[in-house]
Design an enzyme around this catalytic site. Structure first.
Site, PDB file in Angstrom:
ATOM      1  CE  LYS A   1     -78.643  59.191  35.408  1.00  0.00           C
ATOM      2  NZ  LYS A   1     -77.171  59.223  35.228  1.00  0.00           N
TER       3      LYS A   1
ATOM      4  CG  ASP B   1     -75.099  60.544  32.806  1.00  0.00           C
ATOM      5  OD1 ASP B   1     -75.591  59.550  32.238  1.00  0.00           O
ATOM      6  OD2 ASP B   1     -74.597  60.484  33.946  1.00  0.00           O
TER       7      ASP B   1
ATOM      8  CG  ASP C   1     -87.121  68.520  23.402  1.00  0.00           C
ATOM      9  OD1 ASP C   1     -87.314  68.946  22.245  1.00  0.00           O
ATOM     10  OD2 ASP C   1     -87.061  69.253  24.399  1.00  0.00           O
TER      11      ASP C   1
END
Length: 332
Positions: A171, A204, A228
């Site tokens: 990100k 995302d 995860d």
């Protein structure tokens, strides 16, 4: 030479699925022995410690462990057993392959991706601090040494296994320094492997792409928290957490484990699917040089799923854990 494996039966459904996986391994008559140890809630009740020193000593001695799901008591100030174990041995690489399993019907076909998740830092390690009664901060730590070794491991795996692409998930458009550092290191290392396509995606976008076109992914590498989340997402592409294997490892020690939880709601009912732990055991066999044995198990598993109606409840069937394993052993 006989290989001793530290066997951690875990909590909840752990002892049930462990017993069935051991049955399969023993049916192969390989030179393997098991050193049974405790971890998690069961260990706490028996010894007063979530991670007994005897368990740590066994792993240090044997270098190989097969671990069923363990329970960390919730809301009692205990740090995650899995996090503690990874940090205790510096098991920096969490590797989870998600491959379509013939005979398991899902929305997707031909999924074959493998996630390399950094295991020792980022938000997931749970370092938090209280600023005041209404404000809590969580520490996100990204370092060059930790990032380098997981990214290098991903590219080394891709090169050794004729994989064509490595995708970095981040990100960095928002977390310009922390995820930005991870992305910069990825690009530096990618330049050393010109034969491998290197791409990157914001986390995302990566989630969206995985559920729209999972076939585009090959090897994926990412910081701890994203790993995860996306590895659980990847299990949904192939039929659920009951099928997804994994390993936490470094150059010396490898702990092979089922990714799913201890499922206390069905513990003791002989209903759990042993496939995730069984496929983790297959990864362990490959690691130990018993690739042919791992293939035998895989073929037997596919035979049960393709040629019989025998399924555990999570796969839409009614078979017990024991009956499913009986059918598999009959096909070895």
């Amino acid at each position: 030479m006989t290989q001793t494996i530290t066997l951690i039966e875990g909590d909840g459904i752990g002892p049930e699925i462990t017993a069935q996986v051991v049955r399969v391994l023993q049916a192969l008559q390989l030179p393997l022995t098991f050193d049974r140890q405790t971890l998690g809630q069961t260990a706490l009740e028996q010894t007063g410690s979530l991670i007994p020193e005897t368990t740590l000593q066994s792993i240090r001695k044997n270098h190989i462990a097969l671990k069923a799901p363990c329970t960390t008591p919730v809301g009692q100030g205990f740090r995650s057993v899995n996090v503690q174990l990874r940090l205790a041995f510096d098991l920096y690489a969490n590797i989870r392959p998600a491959r379509s399993l013939e005979g398991v019907k899902t929305r997707y076909e031909n999924v074959d991706l493998i996630i390399f998740r950094e295991n020792t830092e980022d938000l997931y390690i749970g370092e938090e601090r209280k600023i005041d009664e209404d404000t809590i901060e969580a520490i996100k730590r990204i370092t060059r040494p930790a990032s380098q070794r997981i990214i290098q491991a991903a590219f080394e795996y891709a090169a050794a296994h004729q994989r064509k692409k490595v995708t970095c998930v981040h990100k960095a458009n928002i977390l310009k320094q922390s995820d930005g550092l991870f992305l910069r290191i990825f690009r530096e290392i990618a330049a050393q492997y010109p034969q491998i396509e290197a791409t990157d995606l914001n986390v995302d976008n990566a989630c969206m792409q995985m559920v729209m076109h999972p076939e585009q992914f090959d090897v994926m590498v990412m910081p701890n928290l994203y790993g995860d989340i996306l590895s659980d997402l990847s299990s949904g592409l192939i039929g659920g957490l009951g099928l997804l294997p994994g390993v936490n490892r470094n150059e010396e020690i490898a702990i092979f484990e089922a990714v799913h939880g201890s499922a206390p709601d069905i513990a003791g009912k002989n209903l759990a699917n042993p496939t995730a732990l069984l496929q983790s055991a297959c990864m362990m066999l490959d690691h130990l040089g018993y690739g042919d044995a791992a293939q035998r198990i895989h073929k037997a598993l596919v035979s049960v799923l393709c040629d019989t109606p025998i399924r555990t409840r999570d796969l839409g069937g009614t078979a017990t854990t024991t009956a499913f394993t009986d059918a598999l052993i009959a096909r070895l």
